[in-house]
Scaffold this active site. Sequence first.
Site, PDB file in Angstrom:
ATOM      1  N   SER A 123      89.301 112.607  67.340  1.00 36.56           N
ATOM      2  CA  SER A 123      88.755 113.259  66.142  1.00 36.56           C
ATOM      3  C   SER A 123      89.484 114.546  65.792  1.00 36.56           C
ATOM      4  O   SER A 123      89.339 115.049  64.679  1.00 36.56           O
ATOM      5  CB  SER A 123      87.266 113.564  66.350  1.00 36.56           C
ATOM      6  OG  SER A 123      87.083 114.430  67.453  1.00 36.56           O
ATOM      7  N   HIS A 144      89.998 106.721  63.340  1.00 30.75           N
ATOM      8  CA  HIS A 144      88.915 107.635  63.704  1.00 30.75           C
ATOM      9  C   HIS A 144      87.618 107.168  63.051  1.00 30.75           C
ATOM     10  O   HIS A 144      87.398 107.363  61.856  1.00 30.75           O
ATOM     11  CB  HIS A 144      89.275 109.052  63.262  1.00 30.75           C
ATOM     12  CG  HIS A 144      88.181 110.050  63.496  1.00 30.75           C
ATOM     13  ND1 HIS A 144      88.007 111.171  62.711  1.00 30.75           N
ATOM     14  CD2 HIS A 144      87.195 110.095  64.437  1.00 30.75           C
ATOM     15  CE1 HIS A 144      86.974 111.852  63.145  1.00 30.75           C
ATOM     16  NE2 HIS A 144      86.460 111.214  64.187  1.00 30.75           N
ATOM     17  N   GLU A 156      88.610 107.138  59.263  1.00 34.34           N
ATOM     18  CA  GLU A 156      89.752 107.970  58.914  1.00 34.34           C
ATOM     19  C   GLU A 156      91.009 107.414  59.594  1.00 34.34           C
ATOM     20  O   GLU A 156      91.046 107.270  60.815  1.00 34.34           O
ATOM     21  CB  GLU A 156      89.485 109.401  59.392  1.00 34.34           C
ATOM     22  CG  GLU A 156      90.496 110.428  58.992  1.00 34.34           C
ATOM     23  CD  GLU A 156      89.997 111.833  59.299  1.00 34.34           C
ATOM     24  OE1 GLU A 156      90.065 112.696  58.416  1.00 34.34           O
ATOM     25  OE2 GLU A 156      89.507 112.063  60.440  1.00 34.34           O
ATOM     26  N   ASN A 194      87.164 116.648  60.447  1.00 34.56           N
ATOM     27  CA  ASN A 194      86.716 117.760  61.278  1.00 34.56           C
ATOM     28  C   ASN A 194      87.321 119.099  60.891  1.00 34.56           C
ATOM     29  O   ASN A 194      86.759 120.145  61.219  1.00 34.56           O
ATOM     30  CB  ASN A 194      86.996 117.459  62.747  1.00 34.56           C
ATOM     31  CG  ASN A 194      85.950 116.535  63.338  1.00 34.56           C
ATOM     32  OD1 ASN A 194      84.819 116.491  62.873  1.00 34.56           O
ATOM     33  ND2 ASN A 194      86.315 115.779  64.346  1.00 34.56           N
TER      34      ASN A 194
END
Length: 286
Positions: A123, A144, A156, A194
């Site tokens: 991540s 991800h 992702e 993130n």
Amino acid sequence: MRELDSIERVGVVGAGTMGNGIAQVAATAGYDVLMRDIDEEFVERGFDAIDSSLDRLVDSGTLADDEATATRERITGTTDLDALEDRDLVIEAAVEETEIKQEVFADLDETLPDEVVLATNTSTLSVTSIASATQRPELVVGIHFMNPVPVMDGVEIVVGERTGEETVALAHEFAEELGKETWESDDKPGFVSNRILMPWINEGIRAYDEGVATKEDIDRGMKLGTNVPMGPLELADHIGLDICLDATETLHDELGDRYTPAYLLKRKVEAGDLGKKTGRGFYDYD
């Protein structure tokens, strides 16, 4: 490199929260899945989580009982990394530490045929750095998944420095085959998700620690004011405060002081109050 229609057997390295979720959605989509972890206890915990998740989907009417049974039967477990040698695609969901992931990828690189794509569910960590442990960096990509994997629609796709275009296309196609929608990110710290999400959570924790509002009003304000399903403190508990801290520290190391972890986040982790998984975080859970 394999084409999507040639992928029938999927390997998942790691049977934790993300790994068992990935195994479940791949099996639901019809793939033969082998879920591997380093200890049989971890594998069994992964299966317990899958069983509970499938039960919830059946109870809610989202999944038919016979489909849940078929999904479970498509998943087998192992502690033997060499057992993955017949897989057409392998997704790593191990501990979020570069060195550990590099060790896993080096071993997979030796075990699997040269044309097999290796994906990491990281991540925040560099896909390029993880790929450097292999002799096939053009076949290494970030896939991800969001947590909880069976529920969240988004995936992702992260493109490393040497990830090939065909590998990127395969990653998108595979995720879409699982019923997910994708977006793409360059291999920059935190990627899209993130890089933006962790500062939002971190600032929510700071606002609570500084007495801006109660935790309930911070979460309520963000849900009602920005139309998100969870506020920052509630979401942090759901993700795991230790995971949030690790991700924020990684971003801080890469991008500087704007990502300095909130003091209260560090204090909670030191106290062992990690959120829902420990029964206490910013909120208490039965």
